[in-house]
Write a protein that holds these residues in place. Structure first.
Motif, PDB file in Angstrom:
ATOM      1  N   SER A  75     -49.697   6.997  46.763  1.00 44.28           N
ATOM      2  CA  SER A  75     -49.839   7.390  45.505  1.00 44.28           C
ATOM      3  C   SER A  75     -49.238   8.846  45.434  1.00 44.28           C
ATOM      4  O   SER A  75     -48.970   9.416  46.377  1.00 44.28           O
ATOM      5  CB  SER A  75     -51.521   7.414  45.142  1.00 44.28           C
ATOM      6  OG  SER A  75     -52.051   8.370  45.717  1.00 44.28           O
ATOM      7  N   LYS A  76     -49.304   9.352  44.291  1.00 42.42           N
ATOM      8  CA  LYS A  76     -48.977  10.617  43.694  1.00 42.42           C
ATOM      9  C   LYS A  76     -49.853  11.697  44.731  1.00 42.42           C
ATOM     10  O   LYS A  76     -49.445  12.896  45.098  1.00 42.42           O
ATOM     11  CB  LYS A  76     -48.773  11.057  42.439  1.00 42.42           C
ATOM     12  CG  LYS A  76     -47.667  10.438  41.616  1.00 42.42           C
ATOM     13  CD  LYS A  76     -47.568  10.700  40.191  1.00 42.42           C
ATOM     14  CE  LYS A  76     -46.391  10.073  39.481  1.00 42.42           C
ATOM     15  NZ  LYS A  76     -46.649  10.285  38.101  1.00 42.42           N
ATOM     16  N   GLU A 103     -48.761  11.933  48.041  1.00 45.78           N
ATOM     17  CA  GLU A 103     -47.387  12.877  48.352  1.00 45.78           C
ATOM     18  C   GLU A 103     -47.809  14.072  48.125  1.00 45.78           C
ATOM     19  O   GLU A 103     -47.147  15.040  48.904  1.00 45.78           O
ATOM     20  CB  GLU A 103     -46.348  12.347  47.019  1.00 45.78           C
ATOM     21  CG  GLU A 103     -45.051  12.834  47.239  1.00 45.78           C
ATOM     22  CD  GLU A 103     -44.228  12.106  48.312  1.00 45.78           C
ATOM     23  OE1 GLU A 103     -43.462  12.830  48.767  1.00 45.78           O
ATOM     24  OE2 GLU A 103     -44.564  10.924  48.367  1.00 45.78           O
TER      25      GLU A 103
END
Length: 282
Positions: A114-115, A118
């Motif tokens: 997911s972001k 990241e």
């Protein structure tokens, strides 16, 4: 006082070699705890037990009120992260991919990359200043660079408790201080840090809680300014010394006497009485 992480009456052993017997340690919540002591005295063994890597022969390690051995590995990895003394990366892996493995405990069948993952990886690489190495192969890096990659992976795990076994290994003095400052910042932000260090003066400068070990037992623990004395240094390390205030931090600084000025010869130093196998701890 309640502790999130503590060890009760541990007996720790490698094969037929007992390292510690009836060892109890409580990690002060929110502390920067540093474990010091001579080679082969059980520092890394204790860290391995606290992280669930080494099951005790007797006694137990408790994390958040539960026996750590009874908790699922993924659940433990969400609460604490370990940087071992030596690590090996798969051949041909990129730096960013290795750091990304720190997000494994947060992955599941329903939750993929997911972001947030990241952002955690990017933040960890920025903190250790390896962003420019993201696309490099890990096996192409210097020892110091690889160590910073492993530290970045641990940071990406985003746990409240960090255990680090000699994290300054392979780092030059500038990167050692940079790392220790980073750990101090993380501690001030609320993370509990437990580290094994060889540099006693560095330990005294950064630790809020110091544990001194010898022969698999705790000789003393507390704030460095409360427990570090010339007598303790000689009892633990077998080194005659003078304790003076660190001119920068004011914390205790150990100056070994070494060669006797009066006699012009080396003082007889003794090493840790316990002759542990190298496989147990360097």
């Amino acid at each position: 006082m309640a502790y999130r992480l503590h060890a009760d009456d541990l007996t720790l052993r490698y094969a037929e070699c007992t390292i510690s017997h009836n060892l109890s340690v409580s990690v002060v919540d929110g502390s920067f705890t540093v474990i010091v002591g001579p080679n082969a005295c059980g520092k890394s063994t204790l860290l391995r037990a606290l992280s669930r890597l080494l099951p005790p022969m007797s006694g137990r390690v408790v994390l958040d009120g539960q026996d750590i051995g009874a908790l699922p590995a993924r659940e433990v990895a969400r609460r604490l992260a370990l940087l071992p003394q030596s690590s090996s990366a798969p051949d041909g892996i990129r730096v960013a991919d290795l750091v990304g493995r720190g997000r494994y405990p947060h992955q599941s069948f329903l939750r993929q990359w997911s972001k947030a993952d990241e952002a955690a990886v990017d933040g960890a690489m920025q903190a250790t200043r390896i962003t420019a190495l993201a696309d490099r192969l890990v096996d192409e890096l210097s020892g110091g660079q690889r160590q910073r990659v492993w530290i970045s992976m641990v940071l990406a795990q985003e746990t409240d408790i960090l255990l680090l076994d000699e994290p300054t290994t392979y780092l030059d003095i500038a990167h050692q201080l940079e790392l220790m400052d980073l750990l101090a910042d993380l501690n001030r932000q609320g993370r509990t840090i437990i580290a094994v260090l060889h540099d006693l003066n560095q330990a005294c400068r950064y630790a809020t809680h110091l544990i001194a070990m010898r022969d698999g037992a705790v000789m003393a623990e507390g704030r460095p300014e409360e427990i570090v004395t010339e007598r303790l240094i000689e009892d633990v390390f077998g080194v005659p010394s003078i304790i003076i205030p660190d001119p920068v931090s004011g914390t205790p600084m150990m100056v070994p006497k070494g060669r006797s000025v009066d006699e012009g010869r080396l003082q007889p130093f003794s090493s840790c009485a316990y002759d542990a196998p190298l496989a147990a701890e360097n």
